[in-house]
Structures are given as C-alpha cells and as structure tokens.
Write a protein that holds these residues in place. Structure first.
Motif, PDB file in Angstrom:
ATOM      1  N   UNK A  13       0.803  -1.248   0.111  1.00  0.00           N
ATOM      2  CA  UNK A  13       0.026  -0.133  -0.041  1.00  0.00           C
ATOM      3  C   UNK A  13       0.861   1.252  -0.086  1.00  0.00           C
ATOM      4  N   UNK A  14       1.833   1.171   0.839  1.00  0.00           N
ATOM      5  CA  UNK A  14       2.878   2.553   0.782  1.00  0.00           C
ATOM      6  C   UNK A  14       3.605   2.636  -0.621  1.00  0.00           C
ATOM      7  N   UNK A  15       4.016   1.472  -1.116  1.00  0.00           N
ATOM      8  CA  UNK A  15       4.496   1.792  -2.468  1.00  0.00           C
ATOM      9  C   UNK A  15       3.331   2.460  -3.617  1.00  0.00           C
ATOM     10  N   UNK A  16       2.377   1.981  -3.629  1.00  0.00           N
ATOM     11  CA  UNK A  16       1.204   2.487  -4.132  1.00  0.00           C
ATOM     12  C   UNK A  16       0.904   3.935  -4.154  1.00  0.00           C
ATOM     13  N   UNK A  17       0.802   4.307  -2.788  1.00  0.00           N
ATOM     14  CA  UNK A  17       0.645   5.304  -2.181  1.00  0.00           C
ATOM     15  C   UNK A  17       1.609   6.396  -2.591  1.00  0.00           C
ATOM     16  N   UNK A  18       2.861   6.073  -2.227  1.00  0.00           N
ATOM     17  CA  UNK A  18       3.943   6.909  -2.547  1.00  0.00           C
ATOM     18  C   UNK A  18       3.755   7.523  -4.010  1.00  0.00           C
ATOM     19  N   UNK A  19       3.493   6.673  -4.993  1.00  0.00           N
ATOM     20  CA  UNK A  19       3.224   7.135  -6.313  1.00  0.00           C
ATOM     21  C   UNK A  19       2.323   8.060  -6.463  1.00  0.00           C
ATOM     22  N   UNK A  20       0.953   8.092  -5.914  1.00  0.00           N
ATOM     23  CA  UNK A  20       0.045   8.864  -5.992  1.00  0.00           C
ATOM     24  C   UNK A  20       0.577  10.191  -4.911  1.00  0.00           C
ATOM     25  N   UNK A  21       1.120  10.052  -4.085  1.00  0.00           N
ATOM     26  CA  UNK A  21       1.738  11.548  -3.213  1.00  0.00           C
ATOM     27  C   UNK A  21       2.716  12.175  -3.922  1.00  0.00           C
ATOM     28  N   UNK A  22       3.581  11.313  -4.856  1.00  0.00           N
ATOM     29  CA  UNK A  22       4.608  12.139  -5.923  1.00  0.00           C
ATOM     30  C   UNK A  22       3.911  12.907  -6.790  1.00  0.00           C
ATOM     31  N   UNK A  23       2.671  12.050  -7.451  1.00  0.00           N
ATOM     32  CA  UNK A  23       1.913  12.844  -8.570  1.00  0.00           C
ATOM     33  C   UNK A  23       1.236  14.178  -7.917  1.00  0.00           C
ATOM     34  N   UNK A  24       0.813  14.033  -6.929  1.00  0.00           N
ATOM     35  CA  UNK A  24       0.402  15.144  -6.404  1.00  0.00           C
ATOM     36  C   UNK A  24       1.274  16.229  -6.074  1.00  0.00           C
ATOM     37  N   UNK A  25       2.220  15.929  -5.463  1.00  0.00           N
ATOM     38  CA  UNK A  25       3.273  16.852  -5.229  1.00  0.00           C
ATOM     39  C   UNK A  25       3.919  17.708  -6.344  1.00  0.00           C
ATOM     40  N   UNK A  26       4.093  16.740  -7.519  1.00  0.00           N
ATOM     41  CA  UNK A  26       4.857  17.568  -8.278  1.00  0.00           C
ATOM     42  C   UNK A  26       3.589  18.347  -9.330  1.00  0.00           C
ATOM     43  N   UNK A  27       2.234  17.854  -9.211  1.00  0.00           N
ATOM     44  CA  UNK A  27       1.395  18.570  -9.989  1.00  0.00           C
ATOM     45  C   UNK A  27       1.087  19.972  -9.168  1.00  0.00           C
ATOM     46  N   UNK A  28       1.051  19.902  -7.695  1.00  0.00           N
ATOM     47  CA  UNK A  28       1.226  21.202  -6.946  1.00  0.00           C
ATOM     48  C   UNK A  28       2.359  21.803  -7.096  1.00  0.00           C
ATOM     49  N   UNK A  29       3.570  21.433  -7.237  1.00  0.00           N
ATOM     50  CA  UNK A  29       4.756  22.146  -7.260  1.00  0.00           C
ATOM     51  C   UNK A  29       4.929  23.062  -8.584  1.00  0.00           C
ATOM     52  N   UNK A  30       4.582  22.383  -9.633  1.00  0.00           N
ATOM     53  CA  UNK A  30       4.822  23.189 -10.835  1.00  0.00           C
ATOM     54  C   UNK A  30       4.070  24.438 -11.072  1.00  0.00           C
ATOM     55  N   UNK A  31       2.993  24.478 -10.326  1.00  0.00           N
ATOM     56  CA  UNK A  31       2.102  25.745 -10.362  1.00  0.00           C
ATOM     57  C   UNK A  31       2.418  26.751  -9.348  1.00  0.00           C
ATOM     58  N   UNK A  32       3.319  26.241  -8.354  1.00  0.00           N
ATOM     59  CA  UNK A  32       3.575  26.980  -7.222  1.00  0.00           C
ATOM     60  C   UNK A  32       4.413  28.292  -7.572  1.00  0.00           C
TER      61      UNK A  32
END
Length: 92
Positions: A70-89
């Motif tokens: 679960x952590x392996x899968x969720x880490x991928x989701x969290x990284x997608x969210x972080x990169x989407x958030x940071x690109x527009x920051x």
C-alpha cells in the motif's frame, strides 16, 4: 508494521495539505494549465483519507506485506500530487 504507520502519517499529511489547498482557487498555471482546481485538490484529499483508512486497517490487523504494498502505491500517488502542486507554485 512500521510501514503502515509511515503510510498513515504521509496519507494524513497529504490529505491535510490537499484540503487546505482546495480552499483557494490557485494561480493561472496550477489551475488553468495543470488542472489543479479546488475539485482536484479535494479529490486528492479524499483518496488520501481512503489510503489512511487502509493503512490504519493494515496496522490494526498486523498485515506487514499489505502495508508495504500500500505504501508503494500511495507513494506514487503522493508524488503525482506533489509534482502537480509544485509545478504551479511559482505562479504565486
């Protein structure tokens, strides 16, 4: 079982950040170009809360392998969210 606790902490952190971010409209790049609207942030918050419940169940049932997977899968989701958030920051 430590992986379930780590996953729980990360999922709750991402959920709180996503919920906080959903309360603002965002700038041009994150909202218009990258599609990170308040609804998208709320979606990530809901997914993170579901993941937090999963990690809590995996910890309560002492399912170590389930916590790691679960952590392996969720880490991928969290990284997608972080990169989407940071690109527009940088817009702000």
């Amino acid at each position: 079982m430590i992986w379930s606790l780590i996953g729980l902490a990360v999922a709750l952190l991402v959920a709180a950040a996503a919920w906080r971010r959903s309360r603002r409209a965002g700038g041009f790049y994150d909202a218009q170009v990258y599609g990170m609207t308040p609804a998208a942030h709320r979606g990530y918050a809901v997914v993170s809360l579901v993941a937090a419940a999963y990690f809590a169940a995996a910890y309560a049932l002492a399912l170590q392998t389930a916590g790691i997977a679960g952590l392996a899968l969720y880490a991928l989701i969290a990284v997608f969210y972080a990169t989407s958030f940071l690109r527009g920051a940088s817009d702000e």
